[in-house]
Design an enzyme around this catalytic site. Structure first.
Site, PDB file in Angstrom:
ATOM      1  N   LYS A 248      -5.394 -32.252  35.785  1.00  0.00           N
ATOM      2  CA  LYS A 248      -4.518 -32.474  34.785  1.00  0.00           C
ATOM      3  C   LYS A 248      -3.782 -33.529  35.079  1.00  0.00           C
ATOM      4  O   LYS A 248      -3.167 -33.528  36.192  1.00  0.00           O
ATOM      5  CB  LYS A 248      -3.657 -30.882  34.712  1.00  0.00           C
ATOM      6  CG  LYS A 248      -2.534 -30.976  33.518  1.00  0.00           C
ATOM      7  CD  LYS A 248      -2.019 -29.691  33.414  1.00  0.00           C
ATOM      8  CE  LYS A 248      -1.180 -29.770  32.040  1.00  0.00           C
ATOM      9  NZ  LYS A 248      -0.316 -30.770  31.844  1.00  0.00           N
ATOM     10  N   ARG A 253      -0.909 -37.464  26.065  1.00  0.00           N
ATOM     11  CA  ARG A 253      -2.172 -37.000  25.383  1.00  0.00           C
ATOM     12  C   ARG A 253      -2.454 -38.093  24.275  1.00  0.00           C
ATOM     13  O   ARG A 253      -1.514 -38.444  23.578  1.00  0.00           O
ATOM     14  CB  ARG A 253      -1.976 -35.820  24.751  1.00  0.00           C
ATOM     15  CG  ARG A 253      -3.121 -35.018  24.102  1.00  0.00           C
ATOM     16  CD  ARG A 253      -3.865 -34.178  25.310  1.00  0.00           C
ATOM     17  NE  ARG A 253      -5.005 -33.828  24.723  1.00  0.00           N
ATOM     18  CZ  ARG A 253      -5.313 -32.610  24.457  1.00  0.00           C
ATOM     19  NH1 ARG A 253      -4.257 -31.732  24.393  1.00  0.00           N
ATOM     20  NH2 ARG A 253      -6.402 -31.959  23.990  1.00  0.00           N
ATOM     21  N   ARG A 268       0.247 -36.926  20.449  1.00  0.00           N
ATOM     22  CA  ARG A 268       0.063 -35.406  20.418  1.00  0.00           C
ATOM     23  C   ARG A 268       0.581 -34.862  19.006  1.00  0.00           C
ATOM     24  O   ARG A 268       0.092 -33.934  18.323  1.00  0.00           O
ATOM     25  CB  ARG A 268       0.791 -34.789  21.525  1.00  0.00           C
ATOM     26  CG  ARG A 268       1.383 -33.346  21.383  1.00  0.00           C
ATOM     27  CD  ARG A 268       0.384 -32.329  22.193  1.00  0.00           C
ATOM     28  NE  ARG A 268       0.595 -30.920  21.778  1.00  0.00           N
ATOM     29  CZ  ARG A 268       1.373 -30.220  22.449  1.00  0.00           C
ATOM     30  NH1 ARG A 268       1.630 -30.514  23.778  1.00  0.00           N
ATOM     31  NH2 ARG A 268       1.590 -28.972  22.109  1.00  0.00           N
ATOM     32  N   GLU A 296      -6.187 -38.710  28.210  1.00  0.00           N
ATOM     33  CA  GLU A 296      -4.655 -38.935  28.597  1.00  0.00           C
ATOM     34  C   GLU A 296      -4.419 -40.416  29.150  1.00  0.00           C
ATOM     35  O   GLU A 296      -5.264 -40.661  29.815  1.00  0.00           O
ATOM     36  CB  GLU A 296      -4.391 -37.818  29.666  1.00  0.00           C
ATOM     37  CG  GLU A 296      -2.855 -37.657  30.228  1.00  0.00           C
ATOM     38  CD  GLU A 296      -2.380 -36.396  29.358  1.00  0.00           C
ATOM     39  OE1 GLU A 296      -3.340 -35.684  28.561  1.00  0.00           O
ATOM     40  OE2 GLU A 296      -1.314 -36.394  29.641  1.00  0.00           O
ATOM     41  N   ARG A 409      -4.075 -23.636  20.213  1.00  0.00           N
ATOM     42  CA  ARG A 409      -3.879 -23.075  21.586  1.00  0.00           C
ATOM     43  C   ARG A 409      -4.735 -22.074  21.618  1.00  0.00           C
ATOM     44  O   ARG A 409      -4.800 -21.216  20.656  1.00  0.00           O
ATOM     45  CB  ARG A 409      -2.533 -22.923  21.802  1.00  0.00           C
ATOM     46  CG  ARG A 409      -2.104 -23.139  23.147  1.00  0.00           C
ATOM     47  CD  ARG A 409      -0.513 -22.660  23.107  1.00  0.00           C
ATOM     48  NE  ARG A 409       0.379 -23.806  22.821  1.00  0.00           N
ATOM     49  CZ  ARG A 409       0.617 -25.059  23.512  1.00  0.00           C
ATOM     50  NH1 ARG A 409       0.093 -24.997  24.858  1.00  0.00           N
ATOM     51  NH2 ARG A 409       1.136 -25.887  23.193  1.00  0.00           N
ATOM     52  N   LYS A 415      -4.277 -23.741  31.557  1.00  0.00           N
ATOM     53  CA  LYS A 415      -3.757 -24.547  32.580  1.00  0.00           C
ATOM     54  C   LYS A 415      -3.193 -24.229  33.633  1.00  0.00           C
ATOM     55  O   LYS A 415      -2.307 -22.974  33.722  1.00  0.00           O
ATOM     56  CB  LYS A 415      -2.925 -25.538  31.881  1.00  0.00           C
ATOM     57  CG  LYS A 415      -1.542 -25.218  31.247  1.00  0.00           C
ATOM     58  CD  LYS A 415      -0.726 -26.228  30.375  1.00  0.00           C
ATOM     59  CE  LYS A 415       0.380 -25.900  29.656  1.00  0.00           C
ATOM     60  NZ  LYS A 415       0.911 -26.629  28.689  1.00  0.00           N
TER      61      LYS A 415
END
Length: 552
Positions: A248, A253, A268, A296, A409, A415
DNA sequence: CGCCCGGCTTC
DNA sequence: ATCGGAA
DNA sequence: TTCCGATGAAGCCGGGCG
């Protein structure tokens, strides 16, 4: 017959009045069905709490303080009255409604407001820039509000502040569109996620053109998001099969579109941000084929990631100097692909999408995310430690068989972030909340002790307590006030709480010299007194340890 | 011209 | 970003 | 499960003010 703004406002009132989602959808669907195309587009956009569609560069640029001064001007009230009303309702729209209702109405003879007239006024307000821009914006808005009934004024203000608070923002509006025009909800959702303009989707639904909408290069698509997991055990237990664990990255993003030599990067929130990242744009040009990539962007030096604040200096810059480009070199880490060659690949399983990424030939500052197959808790834990030791944020663990689900989501991605630390702190002040928290002290200012035993503020937190706990705490704090500063009060330092956070930053916002990243209340500590809370020394210690991690 | 604040986006 | 509440 | 609302800290920009 043009759509009236009064109908819009009254519909919102009815939607707000019921807590039943089914009923909200029914009211909205009945309303939308009656509207002609141009009105439909505007009404749906307003219903999403926006003056303009997502990603539209226009911005009205009026906020709380501008609207508050206009309210004072047109009602002739004084600041105290405004402040009392706002404190009571916690919402500027409600505030203008009540203050306008109190005075005699002079606009009875005026023509009723239409959706289109309100929209044109917003457009005009957004187009103003340069000297005296704020004054001119105020003048137009004042004119608009003067020709509105109290109820209409309420919703003009609510749209401008993006605070409709009628309990429907996107999901229920989509349901209403589906119901109004006899389309399957799934089709409305997919179209919305593929082109991200609900007003447009509503019009296409009405015209029975929805089936033609799909993920398209150069048009922003909704990002797939991850859920938070607490422990490696929880992750392994949940998936019950081998998973793919991605590093991560603590960056921005980015969705990168490439069609021949045209590159567009979306953030994002689906803003076009290509201009901020010229070196990434140039790099992506070297990759062959038509593509939509997900990844990212983060600053790195000598193979190590730099703190998030460094990246922030590259975001939203008007002018990007050569010097800035050298000072803060950016890299792109790719972890997914949505479109490849001549078609969307969102429905292929992750493992296949990863294979597509792996056969791309990438320039120097573009990398694939570090990803490993993991089968058990021990190896997941080891990989998590490796990510942290290399200065990254943790892991995103993914189901290898999962499709790319636009804009949602979901539990296909979990995560795992850096383990939190917590501090015991004392509440030294509090602020009144807004909206449903009006009249409640819902935001707590807290401090640690320094060497001399003085309290030093280190942050604010509002989340983590249940409504019940918050109400109780609010009442207690109200009885402990030392000083009333309006929306903020100072209280006797007696109540101890435990606060969790993801990091500590140097900051001049608070007098401790530090601030917390993502502060949240873990629990009340009735067992502790203010002389037992954590010290500034310990904060410094945690800060140093964290810096060691980040630079080692 | 330099500083502060509101507005907005990033996490 | 984070969290709790509602359906 | 999914959506919604309330709000944290940091940095940039535009515009107001001294």
């Amino acid at each position: 017959m043009q759509g009236s703004f009064k109908d819009f406002a009254e519909t919102c009132e009815r939607v707000k009045a019921t807590s039943s989602k089914i009923e909200k959808v029914a009211i909205l669907a009945e309303y939308l069905r009656k509207l002609a195309d141009p009105d439909l587009r505007i009404a749906v956009t307003f219903l999403t709490g926006r003056a303009f569609p997502k990603g539209d560069p226009r911005d009205p640029n009026v906020g709380y303080s501008t609207i508050a001064s206009i309210i004072l001007e047109i009602t002739g009230a004084d600041e105290l009255q405004l402040y009392e009303t706002y404190k009571k309702y916690g919402d500027l729209g409600e505030t203008i409604f009540h203050m306008l209702s109190k005075r005699a109405q002079a606009q009875l003879l005026m023509e009723p407001l239409t959706l289109q007239r309100v929209y044109r006024a917003f457009d005009k307000i957004a187009s103003i820039s340069g000297a005296k821009a704020a004054t001119m914006r105020s003048t137009i808005l004042r004119g608009l509000l003067l020709s509105a009934t109290p109820l209409e004024a309420k919703y003009i203000v609510k749209v401008l502040t993006s605070e409709l608070r009628i309990g429907a923002i996107e999901g229920l509006i989509e349901e209403a569109i589906a119901s109004a025009f006899g389309e399957p909800l799934e089709r409305v959702r997919n179209a919305s996620l593929a082109i991200n303009d609900l007003g447009e989707v509503a019009v296409l639904a009405k015209q029975k053109q929805l089936h033609n909408v799909k993920v398209t290069p150069l048009k922003p698509a909704g990002f797939m998001l991850a859920e938070t997991a607490q422990t490696p055990e929880e992750v392994i237990e949940y998936f019950k099969k081998p998973v793919l664990a991605d590093f991560k990255y603590d960056g921005a993003r980015a969705q990168i579109h490439k069609k021949s030599s045209t590159i567009r990067i979306f953030s994002r929130r689906l803003e076009e941000v290509s201009a901020f990242f010229p070196e990434i744009v140039e790099a992506v040009k070297k990759i062959s084929g038509t593509l939509i990539l997900d990844g990212e962007i983060l600053p790195m030096r000598d193979g190590k990631p730099l703190p998030f604040q460094v990246l922030q200096r590259r975001l939203h810059r008007k002018k990007i100097t050569r010097r800035l480009l050298e000072e803060i070199p950016l890299h792109l880490f790719l972890y997914d692909v949505l479109y490849y060659g001549d078609s969307p690949v969102v429905d292929k399983p992750l493992a296949e999408r990863r294979q597509i990424l792996e056969q791309l030939s990438l320039p120097d500052n573009v990398h694939l995310s570090e990803m490993h197959e993991v089968k058990d808790v021990a190896s997941l834990r080891t990989l998590f430690e490796k990510s942290k030791a290399e200065g990254f944020e943790g892991l995103v663990v993914k189901d290898p068989g999962s499709p790319y689900i636009l804009g949602r989501r979901g539990k296909h991605w979990l995560k795992l972030k850096k383990e939190l630390d917590t501090l015991d702190v004392v509440i030294v002040g509090a602020e009144y909340g807004h909206g449903k928290r009006a009249g409640i002290l819902s935001d707590y200012i807290f401090a640690v002790r320094d060497d001399e035993g003085r309290f030093r503020v280190i942050g604010k937190a509002y989340s983590g307590l249940t409504d019940e706990e918050m109400l109780e705490l609010s009442e207690r704090l109200k009885s402990m006030v030392i000083k009333d500063l309006g929306m903020r009060v100072l209280v006797r330092p007696e109540i101890v709480i435990e606060v969790a956070f993801d990091g500590i930053q140097k900051s001049d916002r608070h007098d401790s010299g530090f601030a917390l990243r993502f502060p949240r209340i873990k629990r009340l500590r009735p067992d502790k007194g203010p002389d037992e809370i954590d010290t500034l020394k310990r904060v410094e210690g945690i800060y140093r340890r964290q810096m060691l991690y980040e630079t080692s």
